[in-house]
Write a protein that holds these residues in place. Structure first.
Motif: not given
Length: 311
Positions: A36-38, A109-110, A258-260, A264-267
């Motif tokens: 999802d982050a990608l 948030d999502v 947690v991963w979100g 969100g913070m570091f990427v």
């Protein structure tokens, strides 16, 4: 005494198998979150309808490995084709809503809003499955709704279409859960994973010719990795459920929050939103209690069925 020894010996094995299943589930949800982050990293540059088939083109590689490992592709059983197709279509719609939400909202948030799905199942199961919902599960659903209000804080922050898309993702996820509950133990995991891939393609490919733009090489790499991770996560979930019960595996989905937050913070440079975290904690607690109640009711229902005299 000798008759009891095998049962005693099996207990450590069962515990070890459950822990292995939980480990597979944790890996699967890490893969889902990273995928999802990608997708979020590239979603602003392309149409959602272009991104989905590009991701599927790579996700289908591990899914096909799963199908071959499961003995080859099998069509749904008679009477289930419509439900399996609906499950695929809902996955496609959920992907469209989810990518739109990723475009406008932080990952955390999502995820927080999407975690409402188990609560929505409680409400939707009444008209769809004819289930009776007791006071405890209604109370849990009400508490979960309060958690959603804490997250979105209507009147204190401007609500966007991104919030609406995230909630629609939760509704599609809830409908998918209801279908999976109905088909549990009937259709194979590889059949359901294949339906997801086909559903994603069905909702996106017809639009691709109208929105296509040549992607940058780095974006193709991100989409390829995203697809491989998404497909591999499907395989890991299959492994998780082969070692542990769904009741043990399901709560692991909340590690995606947690991963979100971390991504969100570091990427993406999103500040930590304490309201979202607090509201998500309420929703998670409510969902976990709902899962616990459904598990207890399921055990009681099966015990009652076994106790009935057979004709």
């Amino acid at each position: 005494m000798s008759r009891e020894q095998p049962a005693v010996a099996m207990e450590p094995e069962r515990r070890a198998s459950t822990l292995k299943g939980i480990a597979f589930a944790l890996g699967a949800y890490f893969f889902f979150a990273t995928s999802d982050a990608l997708m979020k990293a590239v979603v602003g540059a392309y149409s959602t309808f272009q991104l989905i088939p590009m991701q599927v083109a790579f996700a289908i590689i591990p899914v096909m490995a799963m199908v071959l490992r499961d003995g080859g592709f099998r069509l749904p059983r008679n009477g289930n084709l419509g439900l399996v197709a609906l499950r695929g279509a809902l996955s496609g719609l959920g992907a469209i809503f989810g990518l739109y939400a990723f475009r406008h909202l932080p990952l955390a948030d999502v995820y927080a809003l999407a975690f409402c799905a188990p609560l929505l199942v409680t409400v939707m199961a009444i008209p769809i499955l004819g289930e009776k919902v007791g006071a405890r599960r209604w109370a849990a659903a009400t508490v979960g709704f309060v958690g959603v209000l804490v997250m979105v804080r209507p009147g204190f922050q401007e609500l966007s279409l991104g919030h609406g898309a995230a909630l629609l993702t939760a509704f599609s996820g809830a409908a998918t859960l209801l279908i999976m509950r109905h088909l549990r133990g009937i259709e194979s995991a590889s059949t359901m994973a294949s339906a997801v891939m086909l559903g994603l393609l069905a909702v996106s490919l017809p639009v691709v010719p109208f929105v296509w733009r040549a992607p940058a090489l780095a974006d193709v790499g991100a989409l390829a990795l995203s697809g491989l991770l998404m497909g591999s996560a499907q395989f890991l979930m299959l492994r998780a459920l082969s070692h542990a019960s769904a009741a043990a595996v399901a709560p692991m989905q909340y590690t995606m929050m947690v991963w979100g937050v971390l991504y969100g913070m570091f990427v993406f440079g999103n500040p930590l939103n304490v309201w979202v975290v607090a509201g998500c904690a309420i929703v998670m607690a409510s969902s976990l209690y709902t899962m616990h109640r459904e598990r207890k009711l399921g055990i009681a229902r099966r015990a009652a069925e076994q106790a009935q005299p057979r004709p």
